[in-house]
Design an enzyme around this catalytic site. Structure first.
Site, PDB file in Angstrom:
ATOM      1  N   HIS A   1      46.924   9.763  15.208  1.00  7.68           N
ATOM      2  CA  HIS A   1      48.169   9.960  14.450  1.00  7.68           C
ATOM      3  C   HIS A   1      48.061  11.189  13.557  1.00  7.68           C
ATOM      4  O   HIS A   1      47.136  11.294  12.756  1.00  7.68           O
ATOM      5  CB  HIS A   1      48.436   8.724  13.588  1.00  7.68           C
ATOM      6  CG  HIS A   1      49.641   8.869  12.702  1.00  7.68           C
ATOM      7  ND1 HIS A   1      49.584   8.674  11.353  1.00  7.68           N
ATOM      8  CD2 HIS A   1      50.926   9.224  12.991  1.00  7.68           C
ATOM      9  CE1 HIS A   1      50.786   8.875  10.834  1.00  7.68           C
ATOM     10  NE2 HIS A   1      51.625   9.215  11.803  1.00  7.68           N
TER      11      HIS A   1
ATOM     12  N   HIS B   1      59.677  12.582  12.051  1.00  6.68           N
ATOM     13  CA  HIS B   1      59.428  11.670  13.159  1.00  6.68           C
ATOM     14  C   HIS B   1      60.653  11.484  14.056  1.00  6.68           C
ATOM     15  O   HIS B   1      60.523  11.100  15.203  1.00  6.68           O
ATOM     16  CB  HIS B   1      59.014  10.294  12.621  1.00  6.68           C
ATOM     17  CG  HIS B   1      57.640  10.269  12.007  1.00  6.68           C
ATOM     18  ND1 HIS B   1      57.424  10.537  10.679  1.00  6.68           N
ATOM     19  CD2 HIS B   1      56.405  10.010  12.538  1.00  6.68           C
ATOM     20  CE1 HIS B   1      56.124  10.428  10.411  1.00  6.68           C
ATOM     21  NE2 HIS B   1      55.474  10.122  11.523  1.00  6.68           N
TER      22      HIS B   1
ATOM     23  N   ARG C   1      59.189  23.987  -3.165  1.00  7.89           N
ATOM     24  CA  ARG C   1      58.113  23.404  -2.382  1.00  7.89           C
ATOM     25  C   ARG C   1      57.973  21.950  -2.832  1.00  7.89           C
ATOM     26  O   ARG C   1      57.310  21.654  -3.826  1.00  7.89           O
ATOM     27  CB  ARG C   1      56.817  24.196  -2.600  1.00  7.89           C
ATOM     28  CG  ARG C   1      55.770  24.044  -1.506  1.00  7.89           C
ATOM     29  CD  ARG C   1      55.077  22.723  -1.552  1.00  7.89           C
ATOM     30  NE  ARG C   1      54.165  22.538  -0.413  1.00  7.89           N
ATOM     31  CZ  ARG C   1      54.416  21.650   0.551  1.00  7.89           C
ATOM     32  NH1 ARG C   1      55.500  20.911   0.564  1.00  7.89           N
ATOM     33  NH2 ARG C   1      53.519  21.500   1.532  1.00  7.89           N
TER      34      ARG C   1
ATOM     35  N   CYS D   1      52.908  29.504  -3.858  1.00  7.85           N
ATOM     36  CA  CYS D   1      52.394  28.445  -2.991  1.00  7.85           C
ATOM     37  C   CYS D   1      51.124  28.949  -2.314  1.00  7.85           C
ATOM     38  O   CYS D   1      51.043  30.120  -1.919  1.00  7.85           O
ATOM     39  CB  CYS D   1      53.445  28.095  -1.948  1.00  7.85           C
ATOM     40  SG  CYS D   1      52.880  26.861  -0.772  1.00  7.85           S
TER      41      CYS D   1
ATOM     42  N   TYR E   1      44.795  22.120   0.436  1.00  2.75           N
ATOM     43  CA  TYR E   1      44.701  23.184  -0.573  1.00  2.75           C
ATOM     44  C   TYR E   1      43.259  23.572  -0.870  1.00  2.75           C
ATOM     45  O   TYR E   1      42.821  23.614  -2.029  1.00  2.75           O
ATOM     46  CB  TYR E   1      45.443  22.768  -1.854  1.00  2.75           C
ATOM     47  CG  TYR E   1      46.925  22.589  -1.645  1.00  2.75           C
ATOM     48  CD1 TYR E   1      47.702  23.629  -1.147  1.00  2.75           C
ATOM     49  CD2 TYR E   1      47.553  21.387  -1.926  1.00  2.75           C
ATOM     50  CE1 TYR E   1      49.064  23.459  -0.933  1.00  2.75           C
ATOM     51  CE2 TYR E   1      48.919  21.220  -1.720  1.00  2.75           C
ATOM     52  CZ  TYR E   1      49.661  22.265  -1.222  1.00  2.75           C
ATOM     53  OH  TYR E   1      51.010  22.105  -1.006  1.00  2.75           O
TER      54      TYR E   1
END
Lengths: 564, 564
Positions: free
Chosen positions: A125, A149, A224, A271, A409
């Protein structure tokens, strides 16, 4: 959790053998059993599991599913049709479904009245173990949150696992509690934004707008979000500060505004994935395909975190046991997991750190997308630590245990892939490296020869309060360089180590005689004389973060034929 | 001083015209006057003046004079002989010579009994305006200090300016006060050091020794002196602290050691010019031709600067008017100008800054070459600010006005040359950028195929307390990368922003089949995820500082024929 991991490990091993068998048979072979057919995707379980762990976390959605869809389209479509036509399947009650919550018992879920045994899918998954949160229950509330999804290829993949139908009575019950779209109360957004993901909302302004003003208007400041925008009632809002000797300090919005001096800081947020699209061109990475505008500059006002911590009992003794300050957002997924991140204690408590609990952006109340009513602003630090919709602050010996602090990150070597990555081996990104990009002209633009010169504009910024001291611009792909004029803020205006805001820059240069094309390149230098790396390949990393190689655009020089 | 500059400007203008004339005539032309012949060097006055200003400052000696010598050798040697044979020149008294101290009056100097009118040379003197300190007097005391002048080509250049002889009586007087070699009391040095300049002494250890130990033994720690090593009597030594409200605080060595707690910090120092030789290969720069070992790591002990400033009356109010802390060394030139530099006040007073007034290195008294009895250690900051033989500390609103702070140790764009450079446009280097280099194997070494693998070793460090978190190593010139093992210190051991010491690193990798040569490359990443630039060209700068592109060595793979 350890048990689950161990089970998944065993699963993966079994799958590898099955996959090896499958790949040696033709995909259209009718001799493979329907069970084997489920494994007709390549067995890169480890890769998917780690690589797309960010999906349930709301990251990487668009790109990752792009890859997945492509794969699904390559599948034999007739197979799916066969399965959907499959004759009378058994009827199960919700109670029977609910008894399949663990890998040992098989993992079942329901979706629109169908019952699915997804035991073997758990290990591959994209969203990782989090799929087990739906075990024994219905997928719909989760899919409502992660709208990615709801795509044909995902339904096709699910259909392969169908084992029965839910009893009509239980289906009816489910429908009566069917969730509404958790994103339905997200705010309106500016139409100029370039949307990378709608749910959660992630978008950047067009580059040419970005450098039109030193302070980015809030409406086009890059967005974001990791989760739906929470609806926070300012009257009942409470900020909890924990981990300090005096116990929990709880502040209302009014108290935060009135008990502490209001500080204002102009700070650029970026970001970690800004310019990821350039890494994607080298080799596919996982994450939102940001252009060059996942960076913006605003004026933030609020209480200093330092002052709030002092009021909560922070003293020199705290530094003896505490190393981090954790933040929890009020944005949460269906399991109640909130967004979270942490920063180093010394950044949080330093007078020079300028960390704010901000309630204003550009002189107005924080917009919903930017954390209303209160967000953390950690100048010089990657966007991900600037937690929005702040609910809780915790002084701690430990970093935040959140997915975003521990397993996202972070930067890795270009040689590290999803099979070899060890997230504990790299530090969580805090300060960002020096960055710059060209916003004008756009890549692929044309300049007429008759204009005789070209004006190049862009932004430059560095993390950790390191001021940009110079931007070099080349029109010939880096052979020769000239120095751009820095605008806004002014060099040397900020105290050393506290230059939180970007520099806009500009250079006007004559069009080189004889050239038909310019390869315009920029690179910035910060006050520690760090420079940007030349090329993307050697800084490529599997999450596509920290993309700060020289930025370049190609511009055609056209001859105005009317003048001939 | 302003006047002088204006005069020089006018001079330069006149020279340009003369030079243009000269370059259009053949260098062997006998029709040009002997005065014109003096200008038979190319008129790049501005370049020489700025570019070699570091010479009198003790920098750039070897290389710059290499360039100069080459030029001189190209001159018609017979010309020099002619001048030396030149018949009876007039006799001048010292009084007459002394009346020529200004450009308006002509600038005369004496040297070994000769009198020289160097008026026109002033503007092109590599050491800049400082030549005027010798105006009307004798060159010898200056040349004794800057021994680089004592070379044949310099004497040849000087001879072209001869206008007379000093009277025998005055010559005798001069000889009676002739200076001894100011470097005669410099300490003994370790024979393993690779000497870049003897006077002043500048040397680096062989790279393969450098990474043999995490702490560099003091004897082979790189030496970077700008002036002769001063002889300091520890009993009469006094450190003066000025600029504060309470007036001057004066401390004896004993008081410094006993009144303040002794702190120990392990810190790497690096010269701004480390790896300058690689920039030299791209295009000639001015400065000592350092290899990769102008960097070393030691343990330093002493009083914290912060504590001394507090004792001298420093309080939070000082930050309202002061921005810098200046340091003055006891090393001085013949004019009494001492070495000087400054750092930002916030670095100096921050608890986390760890700035020391060190009296011990590696657990022993500071060696003479490293600043006995007291030096400043500014962890994370370029070597040039770590002032040795510290005599005076001054808290100030201004940076140090020294040559080394204002007109040296700054970075510029590769497009900036000595004609366009504006030293006020760039900040003085303080924190250094991320750095790494390969110490083993050496460039050009051979590895035998039968050994099957190669072990690569090196160092990595970054300024500003940013810890090195990863070193990537490539055997194929940067196509593929592996992660090296970091040694010493251990990742994450230092508090955030206080990782002052380097990391040694190592990687052992199989020899790639089929390769006859390896291009081994390393690049480091620091905790702000700054990376090294790929190539030297785009970071080239006229002083050859901040040379931190990827380091690479080529290694041949040899086949052991005895095994065939």
């Amino acid at each position: 959790m350890l048990l689950i991991r161990r089970c998944l490990g065993a699963q993966r091993h079994a799958r590898s053998a099955a996959a090896a068998r499958l790949w040696s048979s033709s995909s259209s072979s009718s001799s493979s059993s329907s069970r084997d057919q489920r494994w007709r995707h390549r067995d890169d379980g480890t890769s998917w599991k780690h690589g797309l762990a960010g999906l349930l976390a709301g990251t990487g959605a668009v790109l990752a599913y792009g890859l997945h869809r492509q794969k699904a389209e390559q599948e034999d479509k007739s197979r799916v049709q066969t399965i959907e036509k499959a004759s009378e399947l058994p009827i199960f009650t919700q109670e029977e479904v609910s008894s399949h919550r663990r890998l040992e018992d098989g993992v079942w879920v329901t979706y629109k009245g169908g019952v699915y045994d997804i035991t073997e899918f758990v290990g591959v998954h994209p969203g990782g173990d989090k799929i087990l949160l739906a075990a024994g229950g219905d997928l719909e509330p989760f899919w409502a949150l992660y709208a990615v999804h709801k795509q044909k290829h995902v339904l096709e993949m699910l259909s392969a696992y169908k084992v029965g139908e839910l009893s009509a009575q239980d289906r009816k019950k489910q429908q009566s509690v069917a969730p509404s779209d958790p994103y339905s109360s997200d705010p309106e957004r500016h139409p100029a934004l370039r949307v990378n993901s709608l749910k959660p909302f992630n978008a950047e302004p067009p580059p040419e707008l970005l450098t039109d003003s030193y302070i980015t208007p809030s409406a086009i400041f890059f967005k974001r979000n990791h989760l739906p925008v929470p609806q926070v009632d300012p009257a009942s809002y409470r900020l909890h500060v924990e981990g300090l000797a005096r116990g929990v300090l709880t502040l209302s919005l009014e108290e935060l505004k009135t008990r502490f001096p209001k500080h204002t800081v102009t700070a650029t947020l970026q970001c970690a994935g800004n310019r990821r699209s350039e890494m994607n061109k080298v080799k596919r990475v996982k994450g939102l395909n940001w252009g060059i505008a996942a960076i913006s500059n605003a004026t933030w006002s609020g209480a200093r975190l330092r002052d709030v911590l002092l009021a909560a009992g922070y003293g020199p003794d705290v530094a003896k046991w505490a190393l981090h300050v954790q933040f929890e957002g009020l944005d949460e997924d269906v399991t109640g997991t909130t967004y979270g991140a942490s920063i180093h204690l010394n950044k949080a408590v330093s007078e020079d750190g300028d960390v704010l609990l901000a309630y204003e952006m550009n002189g107005e109340e924080l917009p919903a997308d930017h954390g209303y009513p209160v967000r953390v602003v950690v100048p010089g630090t990657v966007g991900a630590r600037n937690v929005k919709w702040l609910g809780r602050i915790r002084v701690s010996a430990e970093e935040s245990g959140s997915h975003w602090q521990q397993n996202d990150y972070k930067g890795f070597s270009p040689g590290t892939d999803w099979d070899t990555v060890d997230f504990t081996s790299a530090p969580a990104i805090q300060e960002l490296p020096v960055q710059s990009a060209i916003t004008t002209p756009a890549d692929g633009a044309a300049v007429d020869r008759s204009s005789e010169e070209v004006t190049v504009k862009g932004y430059a910024w560095s993390g950790g309060g390191r001021e940009v001291v110079r931007v070099d611009v080349s029109l010939d792909g880096g052979e020769t360089w000239q120095v751009a004029e820095l605008k806004g803020g002014g060099t040397g205006d900020a105290p050393p180590g506290r230059a939180w805001a970007w520099k806009l820059w500009e250079v006007t240069a004559p069009l080189p005689a004889g050239s038909r094309e310019l390869e315009i390149v920029c690179k910035a230098v910060d006050s520690s004389y760090n420079m940007q790396p030349d090329t993307v390949g050697p800084i490529w990393n599997l999450r596509g973060v920290l993309s700060n190689a020289w930025h370049s655009v190609r511009v055609e020089i056209t001859e105005d034929e009317s003048e001939e």
